[in-house]
Motif scaffolding. Structure first.
Motif, PDB file in Angstrom:
ATOM      1  N   LEU A  76       0.822  -1.212   0.000  1.00  0.00           N
ATOM      2  CA  LEU A  76       0.000   0.000   0.000  1.00  0.00           C
ATOM      3  C   LEU A  76       0.859   1.265   0.000  1.00  0.00           C
ATOM      4  O   LEU A  76       0.355   2.349  -0.321  1.00  0.00           O
ATOM      5  CB  LEU A  76      -0.898   0.019   1.245  1.00  0.00           C
ATOM      6  N   ARG A  77       2.124   1.116   0.349  1.00  0.00           N
ATOM      7  CA  ARG A  77       2.990   2.298   0.510  1.00  0.00           C
ATOM      8  C   ARG A  77       4.249   2.263  -0.351  1.00  0.00           C
ATOM      9  O   ARG A  77       4.783   3.313  -0.705  1.00  0.00           O
ATOM     10  CB  ARG A  77       3.400   2.411   1.982  1.00  0.00           C
ATOM     11  N   PHE A  78       4.714   1.053  -0.682  1.00  0.00           N
ATOM     12  CA  PHE A  78       5.993   0.922  -1.373  1.00  0.00           C
ATOM     13  C   PHE A  78       5.820   0.143  -2.681  1.00  0.00           C
ATOM     14  O   PHE A  78       4.888  -0.643  -2.835  1.00  0.00           O
ATOM     15  CB  PHE A  78       7.005   0.190  -0.490  1.00  0.00           C
ATOM     16  N   LYS A  79       6.782   0.344  -3.583  1.00  0.00           N
ATOM     17  CA  LYS A  79       6.780  -0.400  -4.833  1.00  0.00           C
ATOM     18  C   LYS A  79       7.234  -1.835  -4.575  1.00  0.00           C
ATOM     19  O   LYS A  79       8.060  -2.094  -3.701  1.00  0.00           O
ATOM     20  CB  LYS A  79       7.710   0.276  -5.843  1.00  0.00           C
ATOM     21  N   LYS A  80       6.691  -2.741  -5.376  1.00  0.00           N
ATOM     22  CA  LYS A  80       6.976  -4.164  -5.172  1.00  0.00           C
ATOM     23  C   LYS A  80       8.467  -4.470  -5.269  1.00  0.00           C
ATOM     24  O   LYS A  80       8.995  -5.286  -4.521  1.00  0.00           O
ATOM     25  CB  LYS A  80       6.203  -5.009  -6.193  1.00  0.00           C
ATOM     26  N   ALA A  81       9.161  -3.815  -6.218  1.00  0.00           N
ATOM     27  CA  ALA A  81      10.585  -4.091  -6.395  1.00  0.00           C
ATOM     28  C   ALA A  81      11.375  -3.740  -5.134  1.00  0.00           C
ATOM     29  O   ALA A  81      12.282  -4.476  -4.733  1.00  0.00           O
ATOM     30  CB  ALA A  81      11.127  -3.306  -7.593  1.00  0.00           C
ATOM     31  N   LEU A  82      11.032  -2.631  -4.513  1.00  0.00           N
ATOM     32  CA  LEU A  82      11.728  -2.220  -3.290  1.00  0.00           C
ATOM     33  C   LEU A  82      11.435  -3.195  -2.152  1.00  0.00           C
ATOM     34  O   LEU A  82      12.334  -3.553  -1.384  1.00  0.00           O
ATOM     35  CB  LEU A  82      11.297  -0.808  -2.892  1.00  0.00           C
ATOM     36  N   ILE A  83      10.193  -3.627  -2.041  1.00  0.00           N
ATOM     37  CA  ILE A  83       9.818  -4.579  -0.985  1.00  0.00           C
ATOM     38  C   ILE A  83      10.596  -5.871  -1.140  1.00  0.00           C
ATOM     39  O   ILE A  83      11.161  -6.391  -0.170  1.00  0.00           O
ATOM     40  CB  ILE A  83       8.302  -4.857  -1.031  1.00  0.00           C
TER      41      ILE A  83
END
Length: 283
Positions: free
Chosen positions: A183-190
């Protein structure tokens, strides 16, 4: 699984922890109240009964403010139907998972002529992250909490997940955390942060943790003490700063015992990774 349904699942799995968080007081005698409010558009959301207070705690998790019918009307409708069934006090809390656009107004009451019904609104982006980082039952919500540096918070969450001893529990909570973090971050960063954050499971980290015992057997207590100190320092650094870069990890790992002991005290004053880097440069 949708975001609100995941929150519903978590609150039903840990009703005492969610009730304690929301109401701000320790509660143990809490059970999930399985009530079907079948008339559309009302549905069975996360409703918990606080038996010690003879009260219903109604939690409504929302990602967006827009709703048909509007949220204030839904909250009033819930309250009327629940009160008609149970005739007990009802605490209603609308938990907003995402900060709305500036143009959107967050309503805290239904108001029409002489009718007024109020409910509480809890904004996740204003919550103290320590509340969630310190409790496995609430850890999945931690990425949505207040943060001046959101990416650092996500690293701290990943580090906290990595400390969970049970492999199955760790994997489950990691999945929940990453879903809500979306909900807050991009999938790649997660994905990047959690791959690094799982260092505790890696061969390198496990070797660091076990090396103290092995060296203590082979080379005496001094070597074992150094490795134990190293493991403690790494754990504290990850708790305070999040995932360490490989270069920084290597520098810390190579420090002698006397310097590690100094670092164990100094890190209490660190607030960013830059503080650690500056300290290492000064050695």
């Amino acid at each position: 699984m949708s975001f609100d349904n995941l929150c519903k699942l978590l609150s039903e799995k840990h009703p005492d922890r969610f009730a304690t968080w929301i109401l701000g007081q320790p509660l143990t005698a809490v059970k999930v109240l399985k009530t079907e409010l079948s008339i559309e558009p009302i549905r069975a959301d996360s409703i918990t009964l606080l038996q010690t207070q003879d009260r219903i705690l109604h939690l409504e998790f929302q990602v967006k403010l827009s709703s048909d019918p509007p949220l204030p009307l839904r909250m009033l409708d819930y309250w009327v139907r629940l009160h008609r069934l149970y005739r007990v006090p009802i605490t209603q809390v609308l938990i907003l998972l995402c900060e709305p656009d500036n143009a959107e107004t967050i309503e805290t009451a239904f108001v029409l002529e002489k009718t007024r019904h109020e409910y509480q609104v809890l904004k996740m982006w204003e919550q103290d992250p320590s509340t969630f980082l310190e409790d496995e039952a609430l850890l999945a919500l931690a990425p949505l909490a207040a943060a001046t540096m959101p990416e650092r918070l996500l690293s701290q969450v990943a580090a906290q997940v990595s400390t969970i001893e049970s492999n199955s529990v760790r994997q489950t909570i990691s999945s929940y955390v990453q879903i809500l973090a979306g909900l807050r971050f991009k999938k790649a960063l997660i994905r990047q942060i959690f791959q690094e954050g799982m260092m505790r499971e890696s061969v390198i980290y496990q070797d660091i943790l076990k090396k103290g015992e092995r060296k203590g057997e082979r080379k005496g207590k001094q070597e074992g003490k150094q490795e134990e100190c190293l493991a403690l320092v790494l754990r504290l650094l990850m708790r305070r700063l999040g995932t360490l870069e490989r270069g920084v990890l290597s520098q810390v790992t190579d420090l002698p015992l006397v310097v590690l002991e100094d670092l164990a005290e100094a890190l209490l004053d660190f607030s960013t990774a830059a503080d650690l880097n500056e300290w290492l440069r000064s050695r």
